[in-house]
Design an enzyme around this catalytic site. Sequence first.
Site, PDB file in Angstrom:
ATOM      1  N   GLU A   1      -8.122   8.243   6.157  1.00 27.58           N
ATOM      2  CA  GLU A   1      -8.459   8.858   7.447  1.00 27.58           C
ATOM      3  C   GLU A   1      -8.972  10.289   7.364  1.00 27.58           C
ATOM      4  O   GLU A   1      -8.288  11.234   7.784  1.00 27.58           O
ATOM      5  CB  GLU A   1      -7.239   8.809   8.380  1.00 27.58           C
ATOM      6  CG  GLU A   1      -6.719   7.419   8.645  1.00 27.58           C
ATOM      7  CD  GLU A   1      -5.675   7.386   9.765  1.00 27.58           C
ATOM      8  OE1 GLU A   1      -5.172   8.456  10.158  1.00 27.58           O
ATOM      9  OE2 GLU A   1      -5.379   6.286  10.257  1.00 27.58           O
TER      10      GLU A   1
ATOM     11  N   TYR B   1      -5.411   1.696  15.655  1.00 25.04           N
ATOM     12  CA  TYR B   1      -4.247   1.909  16.520  1.00 25.04           C
ATOM     13  C   TYR B   1      -4.574   1.756  18.005  1.00 25.04           C
ATOM     14  O   TYR B   1      -3.859   1.086  18.720  1.00 25.04           O
ATOM     15  CB  TYR B   1      -3.619   3.291  16.249  1.00 25.04           C
ATOM     16  CG  TYR B   1      -2.895   3.329  14.918  1.00 25.04           C
ATOM     17  CD1 TYR B   1      -1.603   2.847  14.797  1.00 25.04           C
ATOM     18  CD2 TYR B   1      -3.527   3.801  13.773  1.00 25.04           C
ATOM     19  CE1 TYR B   1      -0.939   2.846  13.570  1.00 25.04           C
ATOM     20  CE2 TYR B   1      -2.874   3.808  12.540  1.00 25.04           C
ATOM     21  CZ  TYR B   1      -1.581   3.323  12.456  1.00 25.04           C
ATOM     22  OH  TYR B   1      -0.937   3.307  11.243  1.00 25.04           O
TER      23      TYR B   1
ATOM     24  N   HIS C   1      -3.433  10.856   0.749  1.00 25.29           N
ATOM     25  CA  HIS C   1      -2.910  10.633   2.100  1.00 25.29           C
ATOM     26  C   HIS C   1      -2.323  11.968   2.574  1.00 25.29           C
ATOM     27  O   HIS C   1      -1.144  12.068   2.901  1.00 25.29           O
ATOM     28  CB  HIS C   1      -1.889   9.495   2.105  1.00 25.29           C
ATOM     29  CG  HIS C   1      -1.676   8.855   3.444  1.00 25.29           C
ATOM     30  ND1 HIS C   1      -1.801   7.503   3.676  1.00 25.29           N
ATOM     31  CD2 HIS C   1      -1.340   9.382   4.642  1.00 25.29           C
ATOM     32  CE1 HIS C   1      -1.549   7.226   4.950  1.00 25.29           C
ATOM     33  NE2 HIS C   1      -1.257   8.357   5.561  1.00 25.29           N
TER      34      HIS C   1
ATOM     35  N   ARG D   1       0.851  -1.198   0.000  1.00 22.92           N
ATOM     36  CA  ARG D   1       0.000   0.000   0.000  1.00 22.92           C
ATOM     37  C   ARG D   1       0.882   1.243   0.000  1.00 22.92           C
ATOM     38  O   ARG D   1       1.764   1.385   0.842  1.00 22.92           O
ATOM     39  CB  ARG D   1      -0.928   0.001   1.214  1.00 22.92           C
ATOM     40  CG  ARG D   1      -1.779   1.254   1.295  1.00 22.92           C
ATOM     41  CD  ARG D   1      -2.862   1.188   2.375  1.00 22.92           C
ATOM     42  NE  ARG D   1      -3.541   2.469   2.438  1.00 22.92           N
ATOM     43  CZ  ARG D   1      -3.605   3.240   3.523  1.00 22.92           C
ATOM     44  NH1 ARG D   1      -3.095   2.828   4.664  1.00 22.92           N
ATOM     45  NH2 ARG D   1      -4.213   4.415   3.482  1.00 22.92           N
TER      46      ARG D   1
ATOM     47  N   GLU E   1      -4.115  -0.286   8.047  1.00 22.09           N
ATOM     48  CA  GLU E   1      -2.974   0.139   8.879  1.00 22.09           C
ATOM     49  C   GLU E   1      -3.146  -0.397  10.290  1.00 22.09           C
ATOM     50  O   GLU E   1      -4.258  -0.421  10.830  1.00 22.09           O
ATOM     51  CB  GLU E   1      -2.867   1.671   8.996  1.00 22.09           C
ATOM     52  CG  GLU E   1      -2.330   2.370   7.779  1.00 22.09           C
ATOM     53  CD  GLU E   1      -2.238   3.893   7.967  1.00 22.09           C
ATOM     54  OE1 GLU E   1      -2.032   4.362   9.112  1.00 22.09           O
ATOM     55  OE2 GLU E   1      -2.390   4.596   6.958  1.00 22.09           O
TER      56      GLU E   1
ATOM     57  N   ASN F   1      -8.193   1.551   9.708  1.00 25.05           N
ATOM     58  CA  ASN F   1      -6.900   1.707  10.378  1.00 25.05           C
ATOM     59  C   ASN F   1      -7.168   1.636  11.875  1.00 25.05           C
ATOM     60  O   ASN F   1      -7.982   2.395  12.397  1.00 25.05           O
ATOM     61  CB  ASN F   1      -6.257   3.067  10.064  1.00 25.05           C
ATOM     62  CG  ASN F   1      -5.779   3.161   8.618  1.00 25.05           C
ATOM     63  OD1 ASN F   1      -5.837   2.182   7.870  1.00 25.05           O
ATOM     64  ND2 ASN F   1      -5.314   4.328   8.231  1.00 25.05           N
TER      65      ASN F   1
HETATM   66  C1  FCB Z   1      -2.110   7.075  10.802  1.00 24.37           C
HETATM   67  C2  FCB Z   1      -1.695   7.646   9.456  1.00 24.37           C
HETATM   68  C3  FCB Z   1      -0.313   7.236   9.029  1.00 24.37           C
HETATM   69  C4  FCB Z   1       0.655   7.188  10.182  1.00 24.37           C
HETATM   70  C5  FCB Z   1       0.089   6.391  11.321  1.00 24.37           C
HETATM   71  C6  FCB Z   1       1.017   6.253  12.499  1.00 24.37           C
HETATM   72  O1  FCB Z   1      -3.050   7.902  11.378  1.00 24.37           O
HETATM   73  O2  FCB Z   1      -2.596   7.236   8.471  1.00 24.37           O
HETATM   74  O3  FCB Z   1       0.087   8.106   8.011  1.00 24.37           O
HETATM   75  O4  FCB Z   1       0.999   8.471  10.544  1.00 24.37           O
HETATM   76  O5  FCB Z   1      -1.111   6.968  11.752  1.00 24.37           O
END
Ligand code: FCB
Length: 448
Positions: free
Chosen positions: A172, A300, A127, A83, A358, A298
């Site tokens: 995002e 996290y 992006h 990607r 992600e 994504n």
């Molecule tokens: C996400 C972004 C990516 C990177 C990660 C850590 O929010 O999409 O570009 O910065 O976090």
Amino acid sequence: MTDSAALRRSDFPADFRWGVSTSSFQIEGAGREDGRGESIWDRFCSEPGRIRDGSNGLVACDHYHLWPQDLDMAKALGVNAYRFSIAWPRVLPTGRGPVNEAGLAFYDRLVDGMLERGLDPWATLYHWDLPQALQDRGGWTSRDTVAAFLEYTDVVTRRLGDRVKHWITHNEPWCSCMMSYWEGVHAPGGRSLPNALQACHHVLLSHGQAIPLIRRNSAGADVGITLSLHPIAPASSRDEDAAAVRRHDGLRNRWFLDPLFGRGYPQDTLALLGAAAPRVEPGDLEAIATATDFLGVNYYFPEVVRDDPAGGPMGTALVEREGVERTAFGWEVSPQGLVELLTRIQRDYAPAVIQLTENGSTFEDVLTADGRVHDAQRLSYLQRHLAALKQAIDAGVPVKGYFAWSLLDNFEWAEGYLRRFGLAYVDYATQRRILKDSGLWYGRFLNE
Ligand code: FCB
């Protein structure tokens, strides 16, 4: 849950997509080469105090020149998908109008390089590196930027659409709108909620309107959008905190998911936003709800909220859970949060396909005397999130791919080069790449 360290590739479906994820501004560098125009991130970096280490993206990982070795490394890891994102100002330096052939030719070579190595190209169109010339005319707060995005999309997909068969319109929108036009922490540094909401509306609209265009230029392609989504938990068992979760979720998650899945903007959130709500023209919501082939997620970290009447438009405040594992960013590490998030998306929206576009972590990496980076925490993070992913798949969530963020350490936006997320360590002084223990493990896992 499966013992994460014992997890094997064969525990996942045979046609599962294994990838790594990157983005143009964060790795390419060559900021002033071959006719590339200025982006809002170049401008933002030039403003004192915006980037924590005072750095910029002019050189970054020099991927613009080193891409063959980077793709070789991705291939050696054993991934079958890669990607990346396309830098709009490299292709249309002033956002619209004249096309920069040298910029397009770079992506041509890059895509061919992926195909030669058996890597399926997954291209993200946006992006976050908006051409500065468009920002000078209002950026995403202006409806004209929707038309500009379609022009850009048309140019890119005409050129690459014969070989790229997976397209992500936007990465995002929360970040490219809320953090960029409201919270002031990302380019262009705006601080207005109404502007941010208008920007979000235009981003979503541009996504929807781009879909038929991409399908026309790229026969048989899969098209989707990537959202940053969070499971949200209450800080206590009080009813007020449960209500706060609902309100926070309205802006953080449902604000994007509801219109994309044809429900329009959430009524409860609109009521709280009042006059800050975006202007929506007839037909916009139908366009935003254009069917996609997958939802990119994504993941996290989870968020914990409490009721706080003084806490912004939703009347909520974030709470830091005590005693939990965190990354160097302070983000809570919660593989279980991934299971919760995916099952919730499935229950409430039932997308046909989800791609985990992600997932990754940042820690204080040290290149040790043995020439290695023993990133035990990232390795454990990766293993436990893959185990969580398997749990979600076993529970029936249609996740078809996993893209680790990121192949390389890179320019982490407002944090500059202080945050390393790579499976490979980048020694910025020499541009040498060194696979960390996490990257070595991912390679063994994939190649087994
Ligand atoms: C996400 C972004 C990516 C990177 C990660 C850590 O929010 O999409 O570009 O910065 O976090």
